[in-house]
Design an enzyme around this catalytic site. Sequence first.
Site, short mmCIF file in Angstrom:
data_model
loop_
_atom_site.label_atom_id
_atom_site.label_comp_id
_atom_site.label_asym_id
_atom_site.label_seq_id
_atom_site.Cartn_x
_atom_site.Cartn_y
_atom_site.Cartn_z
N ARG A 93 0.80 -1.22 0.00
CA ARG A 93 0.00 0.00 0.00
C ARG A 93 0.83 1.27 0.00
O ARG A 93 0.36 2.31 -0.43
CB ARG A 93 -1.00 -0.01 1.17
CG ARG A 93 -2.12 -1.01 0.99
CD ARG A 93 -3.13 -0.91 2.12
NE ARG A 93 -4.21 -1.84 1.94
CZ ARG A 93 -4.24 -3.08 2.40
NH1 ARG A 93 -3.21 -3.54 3.08
NH2 ARG A 93 -5.28 -3.86 2.19
N GLU B 101 5.09 -12.09 14.32
CA GLU B 101 4.56 -12.77 15.50
C GLU B 101 4.88 -14.26 15.46
O GLU B 101 5.21 -14.88 16.46
CB GLU B 101 3.05 -12.55 15.59
CG GLU B 101 2.46 -13.00 16.90
CD GLU B 101 0.99 -12.64 17.04
OE1 GLU B 101 0.39 -13.08 18.03
OE2 GLU B 101 0.47 -11.95 16.17
#
Length: 196
Positions: free
Chosen positions: A84, A121
């Site tokens: 983006r 993560e």
Amino acid sequence: MRERSPRDCYLIGTDKMSGSANKIDEIKKAISSYPDFPIKGILFRDVFSVLRQPKIFGLLRDVMVEHAKQLQPPVQVVAALESRGFLFGPLIALELNVPFVPIRKKGKLPGMTRTVQYSLEYGQDAFEMQEDAVKQGDRVLIVDDLLATGGSMSASCSLVNAFGAEVAECFVVMELSDLNGRAKIAANVHSLIQYD
């Protein structure tokens, strides 16, 4: 023609700031929110809803370019994160008349590249830039749509620094302030819109 007084200068600066604030309010209203996407418990802020409205997209472009032009010393390269960031980085680079450089996931760029790994993560990922993308001493503006936990932006800063270049600023449209991602980033961070 009369000289400007300090008060005149203050009012001109105030008008400019309030104009930007009004534009940012309009942009924020146009950002759609989707609860439980991509997983339950996440409220997803969708910048694509701004791009569907040419007038609002124009306001966003204007605010981003205006901010980038104020950075001193001037920016010499604009880099943006996949994917983006690619919506905004080239617009800013074109207006500043400086090169645009993509920061991409590993294996997406041809030729010789430089790589930096960063932790997610669950596991690791890597960003790359082409070897001739920036030069030592360049002042680089790094652009993305969102700052969340700060891992990808921090990795991008490390990548730019690996070339001997300087991160002028990390510039994002939206920041999830409660995640405190900016604490991971050594460079200055500027966000147009903050969400708690």
